[in-house]
Design an enzyme around this catalytic site. Structure first.
Site, short mmCIF file in Angstrom:
data_model
loop_
_atom_site.label_atom_id
_atom_site.label_comp_id
_atom_site.label_asym_id
_atom_site.label_seq_id
_atom_site.Cartn_x
_atom_site.Cartn_y
_atom_site.Cartn_z
N GLY A 103 24.02 -0.77 -14.69
CA GLY A 103 22.28 -1.75 -15.05
C GLY A 103 21.90 -2.69 -13.82
N CYS A 104 20.44 -2.97 -13.97
CA CYS A 104 20.32 -4.40 -13.00
C CYS A 104 19.78 -5.32 -13.31
CB CYS A 104 18.84 -3.86 -12.88
SG CYS A 104 17.79 -2.66 -12.29
N ILE A 105 21.10 -5.88 -14.11
CA ILE A 105 21.27 -7.33 -14.55
C ILE A 105 22.39 -7.70 -14.47
CG2 ILE A 105 20.65 -9.39 -16.49
CD1 ILE A 105 18.18 -8.19 -14.31
#
Lengths: 105, 168
Positions: A103-105
């Site tokens: 994920g990016c977060i």
């Protein structure tokens, strides 16, 4: 994928050193990976994060975001970065023997 | 005759990884602020140092009275693929914002106030641009507590030295 020897055990790892088969993991391997990544000793707080990451991955099939790690692991975000200065989610996943979070977060 | 040429090393003095980023946030719309916060958070997650410099309407992201009310720009935004007159209808921006935020929540992207706190807690530093602060007649009191300081462009460049600068 290559096989490497960590804490005297042969394990499958990707190019960045993340275990690709989480079943090959054990605590000695975790300690060896931590040492190799600048964490001399895993404290209870480190273990809390590592086990949370690993359990979440094994039950849901994906690693938690830094947001849920900070909210649900019992270790707040500030402390996460003190424990794992080079990136808590990434490093805790590596030490916990699960793939790198996507994920990016 | 074939000859094996040795390839020159690409940029031999450059490190193979980015060690530090300085992100300039110049827009006050939802779609202007999120990319900056996502990139700052993403940097910290990789162990990369991150500084955020809020300038012009980008300051809205750290203003106490505004950072809970950031909206999607529904006028003059070709990315939304709809007529400008529609985007200008009363309440349309609020609706588009609500829809986008619920999508974001689904993929675990926090609302802006929580995101600002997350990025600050992760060790990124937040700065307000002095020229804009003076222009709008603002002071430290107008900003959320996560803001480290009000600094000039020169000071920003000094902080950014040795890293990459990203303008959003």
């Amino acid at each position: 994928m290559t096989i490497t020897l960590i804490a005297d055990a042969p394990v499958d790892v990707d190019t960045e050193g993340f275990l690709t088969n989480s079943e090959q993991w054990n605590e000695q391997i975790a300690e060896a990976i931590a040492k190799a990544n600048g964490i001399a000793e895993l404290t209870d707080r480190h273990w809390l994060v590592v086990r949370f990451m690993r359990d979440r991955y094994l039950t849901t099939g994906s690693a938690p975001s830094i947001r849920s790690l900070g909210k649900e692991s019992g270790v707040p975000v500030k402390e996460l970065y003190q424990l794992f200065p080079k990136g808590p989610a990434k490093l805790a996943a590596k030490i916990g023997g699960i793939p790198k979070p996507k994920g990016c977060i | 005759m074939t000859e094996l040429l040795e390839h020159p090393k690409l940029a031999p003095d450059e490190p193979a990884t980015i060690e530090k980023v300085a992100i300039v946030v110049s827009k006050g719309s939802l779609e202007g602020i999120y990319p900056a916060l996502i990139m700052a958070n993403g940097a910290r997650m990789e162990g990369i140092e991150a500084d955020l410099f809020f300038t012009f309407f980008g300051l809205d992201a750290i203003r106490k009275d505004r950072y809970e009310k950031i909206k999607v720009a529904t006028v003059g935004n070709p990315g939304l693929h709809m007529p400008t007159w529609l985007g200008a209808l009363p309440g349309f921006s609020a609706l588009a914002t609500k829809m986008m935020q619920s999508q974001m929540e689904k993929i675990d992207i926090p609302p802006i106030p929580e995101f600002v706190e997350l990025v600050a807690d992760s060790g990124a530093h937040l700065y307000a641009c002095k020229a804009t602060v003076d222009m709008f007649g603002l002071a430290m009191d107008d900003f959320v507590p996560q803001v480290d300081d009000i600094i000039s462009v020169g000071e920003f460049y000094a902080l950014a030295a040795g890293g990459q600068i990203i303008f959003t």
